[in-house]
Design a protein around this motif. Structure first.
Motif, PDB file in Angstrom:
ATOM      1  N   GLU A   1      44.171  34.885  43.638  1.00 52.50           N
ATOM      2  CA  GLU A   1      45.385  34.881  42.829  1.00 52.50           C
ATOM      3  C   GLU A   1      46.249  36.112  43.091  1.00 52.50           C
ATOM      4  O   GLU A   1      47.477  36.054  42.953  1.00 52.50           O
ATOM      5  CB  GLU A   1      45.030  34.817  41.343  1.00 52.50           C
ATOM      6  N   SER A   2      45.621  37.230  43.437  1.00 53.66           N
ATOM      7  CA  SER A   2      46.384  38.466  43.660  1.00 53.66           C
ATOM      8  C   SER A   2      46.967  38.531  45.058  1.00 53.66           C
ATOM      9  O   SER A   2      47.695  39.477  45.384  1.00 53.66           O
ATOM     10  CB  SER A   2      45.487  39.682  43.428  1.00 53.66           C
ATOM     11  N   GLY A   3      46.692  37.544  45.873  1.00 52.30           N
ATOM     12  CA  GLY A   3      47.239  37.546  47.233  1.00 52.30           C
ATOM     13  C   GLY A   3      46.690  38.671  48.073  1.00 52.30           C
ATOM     14  O   GLY A   3      47.360  39.155  48.991  1.00 52.30           O
ATOM     15  N   GLY A   4      45.484  39.097  47.760  1.00 55.70           N
ATOM     16  CA  GLY A   4      44.874  40.172  48.545  1.00 55.70           C
ATOM     17  C   GLY A   4      45.296  41.558  48.106  1.00 55.70           C
ATOM     18  O   GLY A   4      44.876  42.553  48.716  1.00 55.70           O
ATOM     19  N   GLN A   5      46.133  41.643  47.071  1.00 57.57           N
ATOM     20  CA  GLN A   5      46.565  42.949  46.574  1.00 57.57           C
ATOM     21  C   GLN A   5      45.525  43.486  45.567  1.00 57.57           C
ATOM     22  O   GLN A   5      45.154  42.788  44.626  1.00 57.57           O
ATOM     23  CB  GLN A   5      47.932  42.837  45.888  1.00 57.57           C
ATOM     24  N   PRO A   6      45.062  44.721  45.753  1.00 52.63           N
ATOM     25  CA  PRO A   6      44.069  45.285  44.821  1.00 52.63           C
ATOM     26  C   PRO A   6      44.675  45.538  43.446  1.00 52.63           C
ATOM     27  O   PRO A   6      45.825  45.992  43.323  1.00 52.63           O
ATOM     28  CB  PRO A   6      43.658  46.596  45.494  1.00 52.63           C
ATOM     29  N   GLN A   7      43.935  45.218  42.454  1.00 53.96           N
ATOM     30  CA  GLN A   7      44.363  45.403  41.068  1.00 53.96           C
ATOM     31  C   GLN A   7      43.362  46.324  40.345  1.00 53.96           C
ATOM     32  O   GLN A   7      42.173  45.991  40.237  1.00 53.96           O
ATOM     33  CB  GLN A   7      44.431  44.052  40.348  1.00 53.96           C
ATOM     34  N   PRO A   8      43.845  47.460  39.849  1.00 53.38           N
ATOM     35  CA  PRO A   8      42.940  48.355  39.122  1.00 53.38           C
ATOM     36  C   PRO A   8      42.676  47.845  37.703  1.00 53.38           C
ATOM     37  O   PRO A   8      43.584  47.320  37.046  1.00 53.38           O
ATOM     38  CB  PRO A   8      43.696  49.689  39.099  1.00 53.38           C
ATOM     39  N   ARG A   9      41.487  48.010  37.260  1.00 50.31           N
ATOM     40  CA  ARG A   9      41.113  47.593  35.906  1.00 50.31           C
ATOM     41  C   ARG A   9      40.246  48.679  35.268  1.00 50.31           C
ATOM     42  O   ARG A   9      39.443  49.329  35.940  1.00 50.31           O
ATOM     43  CB  ARG A   9      40.364  46.265  35.924  1.00 50.31           C
ATOM     44  N   ASP A  10      40.446  48.823  33.963  1.00 48.86           N
ATOM     45  CA  ASP A  10      39.670  49.816  33.203  1.00 48.86           C
ATOM     46  C   ASP A  10      38.765  49.098  32.207  1.00 48.86           C
ATOM     47  O   ASP A  10      39.160  48.075  31.617  1.00 48.86           O
ATOM     48  CB  ASP A  10      40.602  50.778  32.454  1.00 48.86           C
ATOM     49  N   TYR A  11      37.600  49.677  31.982  1.00 49.43           N
ATOM     50  CA  TYR A  11      36.631  49.076  31.059  1.00 49.43           C
ATOM     51  C   TYR A  11      36.005  50.167  30.178  1.00 49.43           C
ATOM     52  O   TYR A  11      35.803  51.305  30.619  1.00 49.43           O
ATOM     53  CB  TYR A  11      35.498  48.379  31.823  1.00 49.43           C
ATOM     54  N   ARG A  12      35.721  49.759  28.974  1.00 46.80           N
ATOM     55  CA  ARG A  12      34.884  50.582  28.083  1.00 46.80           C
ATOM     56  C   ARG A  12      33.729  49.700  27.613  1.00 46.80           C
ATOM     57  O   ARG A  12      33.946  48.575  27.140  1.00 46.80           O
ATOM     58  CB  ARG A  12      35.683  51.091  26.884  1.00 46.80           C
ATOM     59  N   MET A  13      32.529  50.198  27.741  1.00 46.41           N
ATOM     60  CA  MET A  13      31.348  49.406  27.423  1.00 46.41           C
ATOM     61  C   MET A  13      30.380  50.210  26.556  1.00 46.41           C
ATOM     62  O   MET A  13      30.301  51.442  26.657  1.00 46.41           O
ATOM     63  CB  MET A  13      30.610  48.994  28.702  1.00 46.41           C
TER      64      MET A  13
END
Length: 215
Positions: free
Chosen positions: A183-195
């Motif tokens: 879906e991102s077309g090969g573009q990296p998407q940064p994501r943040d998580y708290r667990m």
């Protein structure tokens, strides 16, 4: 004075009537030694009376020293146990932290070309409810990763022990990942998580028992 016919000198009647001194018995002992014996006996008795308090004081001192030694030994043992327990708690916290860090990285790191190995790494670091839940969904998870061509690289930014007890700990983890998919077309998407990650010790190994995403 009466004259004697044989011409010998007459003994006066007064002298004849005087009694002769009685001989002193040979076996009689002088009074002085008896006095000396009495004195020695008294002195010995007095010496015993003098030594008795010193003997009691000596025993008392020994008893006090023994009590002090026992108290020092007990105190030293307690201090040693406290230090050992402190070191053990530090080691447990470090092991729990490392287990949570490794499992979060495994969860957030995905390679569609090695999905089976990735899934197995997650299961190897899990236990309890988290392992059961993930094991029941692993086939669906693998299928989605392959279908969407999902690639993700995870990293733990911060981790802290929230609470800990014997054999278990709760940790708060801040992590990020870089995700690419169809879906991102090969573009990296940064994501943040708290667990919030629950870990527990099993047979000397710390494993993740629960993972909860928190805001």
């Amino acid at each position: 004075m009466t004259a004697v016919d044989d011409g010998e000198t007459a003994v006066p009647d007064e002298a004849a009537a005087r009694p002769s001194p009685s001989p002193r018995p040979r076996d009689a002992e002088p009074d002085t030694p008896e006095s000396a014996d009495t004195t020695d006996t008294a002195g010995t008795a007095g010496g015993n009376d003098g030594r008795a308090p010193r003997s009691k004081l000596h025993v008392l001192l020994i008893a006090v020293l023994l009590v002090v030694c026992v108290a020092l030994l007990v105190a030293g043992t307690l201090v040693g146990l406290a230090v050992w327990r402190g070191h053990q708690q530090d080691r447990d916290r470090a092991a729990a932290t490392e287990a949570a860090r490794a499992e979060v990285v495994n969860i957030l790191t995905i390679d569609p070309n090695a999905i089976d190995a990735g899934v197995q790494r997650i299961l190897d670091g899990a236990t309890g409810p988290f392992k059961e839940d993930f094991a029941s969904r692993k086939d669906v998870f693998s299928a989605v990763v392959k279908e969407q061509n999902v690639t993700s690289t995870g990293e733990v930014k911060a981790i802290a022990v929230e609470s800990a007890s014997d054999g278990s700990a709760s940790l708060l983890v801040a992590a990020t990942s870089t995700v690419t998919n169809a879906e991102s077309g090969g573009q990296p998407q940064p994501r943040d998580y708290r667990m919030r990650v629950q870990v527990q010790e099993e047979a000397g190994q710390w494993l993740v028992a629960q993972v909860e995403f928190v805001p």
